[in-house]
Write a protein that holds these residues in place. Structure first.
Motif, short mmCIF file in Angstrom:
data_model
loop_
_atom_site.label_atom_id
_atom_site.label_comp_id
_atom_site.label_asym_id
_atom_site.label_seq_id
_atom_site.Cartn_x
_atom_site.Cartn_y
_atom_site.Cartn_z
N ALA A 236 -7.56 -8.73 4.19
CA ALA A 236 -7.79 -9.10 2.79
C ALA A 236 -6.51 -9.54 2.09
CB ALA A 236 -8.40 -7.92 2.04
N ASP A 237 -6.65 -10.54 1.24
CA ASP A 237 -5.52 -10.99 0.42
C ASP A 237 -5.49 -10.18 -0.87
OD1 ASP A 237 -7.58 -12.01 -1.15
OD2 ASP A 237 -7.02 -14.10 -0.87
N GLN A 238 -4.48 -10.44 -1.69
CA GLN A 238 -4.27 -9.68 -2.91
C GLN A 238 -5.49 -9.70 -3.82
OE1 GLN A 238 -0.79 -10.85 -5.11
NE2 GLN A 238 -1.08 -9.31 -6.67
N ALA A 239 -6.09 -10.88 -4.01
CA ALA A 239 -7.24 -10.99 -4.91
C ALA A 239 -8.42 -10.18 -4.39
CB ALA A 239 -7.63 -12.46 -5.08
N MET A 240 -8.67 -10.24 -3.09
CA MET A 240 -9.79 -9.51 -2.52
C MET A 240 -9.57 -8.00 -2.62
SD MET A 240 -11.27 -9.47 1.39
CE MET A 240 -11.90 -11.12 1.41
N ILE A 241 -8.34 -7.57 -2.38
CA ILE A 241 -8.01 -6.15 -2.48
C ILE A 241 -8.27 -5.64 -3.89
CG2 ILE A 241 -6.14 -4.45 -2.40
CD1 ILE A 241 -4.94 -6.17 -0.09
N LEU A 242 -7.73 -6.35 -4.86
CA LEU A 242 -7.89 -5.91 -6.26
C LEU A 242 -9.35 -5.93 -6.70
CD1 LEU A 242 -4.78 -7.55 -7.95
CD2 LEU A 242 -5.17 -5.12 -7.45
N GLU A 243 -10.10 -6.94 -6.27
CA GLU A 243 -11.50 -7.03 -6.66
C GLU A 243 -12.30 -5.88 -6.05
OE1 GLU A 243 -15.55 -7.63 -6.72
OE2 GLU A 243 -14.51 -7.85 -4.82
N ARG A 244 -12.06 -5.61 -4.80
CA ARG A 244 -12.81 -4.53 -4.12
C ARG A 244 -12.40 -3.16 -4.66
NH1 ARG A 244 -14.09 -3.81 1.92
NH2 ARG A 244 -15.69 -2.22 1.70
N ARG A 245 -11.14 -3.00 -4.96
CA ARG A 245 -10.71 -1.73 -5.55
C ARG A 245 -11.34 -1.54 -6.92
NH1 ARG A 245 -4.25 -1.28 -4.00
NH2 ARG A 245 -4.56 -0.73 -1.80
N ARG A 246 -11.42 -2.62 -7.70
CA ARG A 246 -12.04 -2.53 -9.02
C ARG A 246 -13.51 -2.21 -8.90
NH1 ARG A 246 -15.36 -5.20 -11.53
NH2 ARG A 246 -15.28 -7.01 -10.19
N ARG A 247 -14.19 -2.88 -8.00
CA ARG A 247 -15.64 -2.75 -7.85
C ARG A 247 -16.06 -1.45 -7.14
NH1 ARG A 247 -18.27 -4.86 -3.58
NH2 ARG A 247 -16.62 -6.38 -3.23
N GLU A 248 -15.31 -1.04 -6.11
CA GLU A 248 -15.74 0.10 -5.30
C GLU A 248 -14.86 1.34 -5.44
OE1 GLU A 248 -16.65 -0.96 -1.21
OE2 GLU A 248 -17.08 -3.02 -1.85
N TYR B 66 -10.41 5.97 1.58
CA TYR B 66 -9.75 5.57 2.82
C TYR B 66 -10.61 4.59 3.62
CZ TYR B 66 -5.64 8.50 2.45
OH TYR B 66 -4.43 9.03 2.06
N ARG B 67 -11.91 4.76 3.59
CA ARG B 67 -12.82 3.86 4.30
C ARG B 67 -12.70 2.44 3.73
NH1 ARG B 67 -17.49 6.25 3.02
NH2 ARG B 67 -17.01 7.96 4.44
N ILE B 68 -12.67 2.33 2.43
CA ILE B 68 -12.53 1.03 1.78
C ILE B 68 -11.21 0.39 2.17
CG2 ILE B 68 -12.24 -0.12 -0.47
CD1 ILE B 68 -14.20 2.12 -1.57
N GLU B 69 -10.13 1.16 2.14
CA GLU B 69 -8.82 0.63 2.49
C GLU B 69 -8.77 0.17 3.96
OE1 GLU B 69 -6.17 0.09 0.27
OE2 GLU B 69 -7.82 0.52 -1.10
N ARG B 70 -9.40 0.93 4.84
CA ARG B 70 -9.44 0.54 6.26
C ARG B 70 -10.18 -0.79 6.42
NH1 ARG B 70 -12.44 4.37 8.34
NH2 ARG B 70 -14.26 3.06 8.46
N ALA C 23 -0.23 1.35 -0.86
CA ALA C 23 -1.12 2.09 0.04
C ALA C 23 -1.66 3.31 -0.71
CB ALA C 23 -0.35 2.54 1.27
N LEU C 24 -2.66 3.95 -0.14
CA LEU C 24 -3.19 5.17 -0.74
C LEU C 24 -2.23 6.34 -0.59
CD1 LEU C 24 -6.96 5.36 0.27
CD2 LEU C 24 -6.00 5.00 -1.99
N ASP C 25 -1.35 6.26 0.39
CA ASP C 25 -0.51 7.42 0.69
C ASP C 25 0.86 6.99 1.20
OD1 ASP C 25 -0.69 6.86 3.53
OD2 ASP C 25 -2.67 7.76 3.49
N THR C 26 1.68 7.98 1.46
CA THR C 26 3.03 7.75 1.97
C THR C 26 3.13 8.14 3.45
OG1 THR C 26 3.70 9.96 1.22
CG2 THR C 26 4.11 8.12 -0.29
N ASN C 27 2.01 8.19 4.14
CA ASN C 27 2.00 8.66 5.52
C ASN C 27 2.87 7.82 6.46
OD1 ASN C 27 0.38 10.80 4.90
ND2 ASN C 27 -1.50 9.89 5.68
#
Length: 160
Positions: free
Chosen positions: A78-90, A67-71, A141-145
Motif C-alpha cells: 500500500a502507498d501512503q494514500a491507501m494506508i491513511l484511507e484504510r486506517r481512517r476507515r477501519e 495488526y491484521r489491518i497493518e499486515r 508502524a504500530l510498534d517499536t518491535n
C-alpha cells in the motif's frame, strides 16, 4: 540524554515505548509528536491475563485487529494514500472502540485498583494520545518491535 541525541529543537515524530523520559522530551517541544507502541500496550494486558482472562481477551482481540489491518497493508504494498484511507476507515473505529472499552472498564466499580488488569488499563489510558498518532501518519508502524529486535542483537553480544 534524549536532548543530547535529538537536540532542543527537534521537529517531527518520535516513536517510542512508554518510557517517561521520551514523553517529557516531546512535551517540551511544540513541534515534536510522540507516537507510542501498541506492542507495549499489548504486553501490559498479557500480564493480567490470568487474573482477567475474558476482559484481556477482549483487549487483545481489538489490538489483534489493528495488526491484521497493518499486515494486509504491508502485503498489498500500500502507498501512503491507501494506508491513511484504510486506517481512517477501519483502524480508527477500532481504536475509538478500544478506548471507550478502556474507559468503561476503568469506571467499573468492581475493578480492583492494584490489580494487573487495572494497571494495564491505566497504562493505555495514560498513553491514549500517543497510541492514536499512527492513524494520521502513514509511515509510522504500530510498534517499536523492529527497532527493539535490532538492538537486542547488541545486548546479546555483550553477554557472551
Amino acid at each position: 540524554m534524549v536532548t543530547e541525541l535529538l537536540g532542543q529543537a527537534f521537529k517531527g515524530t518520535i516513536q517510542t515505548d512508554g518510557y517517561r523520559v521520551y514523553a517529557d522530551y516531546a512535551k517540551n517541544l511544540p513541534e515534536c509528536t510522540h507516537a507510542l507502541c501498541w506492542a507495549h500496550s499489548r504486553r501490559a494486558f498479557l500480564k493480567a491475563e490470568k487474573q482477567e482472562p475474558e476482559a484481556v481477551a477482549q483487549a487483545l482481540e481489538m489490538i489483534r485487529a489493528l495488526y491484521r489491518i497493518e499486515r494486509e497493508l504491508r502485503e498489498a504494498g500500500a502507498d501512503q494514500a491507501m494506508i491513511l484511507e484504510r486506517r481512517r476507515r477501519e483502524s480508527e473505529p477500532i481504536v475509538t472502540q478500544f478506548f471507550e472499552w478502556v474507559d468503561q472498564k476503568i469506571n467499573d466499580p468492581s475493578l480492583l485498583p492494584k490489580s494487573l488488569f487495572a494497571k494495564a488499563l491505566g497504562y493505555v489510558a495514560g498513553r491514549r494520545e500517543g497510541l492514536r498518532v499512527f492513524l494520521n501518519d502513514a509511515w509510522l508502524a504500530l510498534d517499536t518491535n523492529d527497532l527493539e529486535r535490532a538492538l537486542r542483537v547488541i545486548s546479546m553480544g555483550r553477554k557472551n
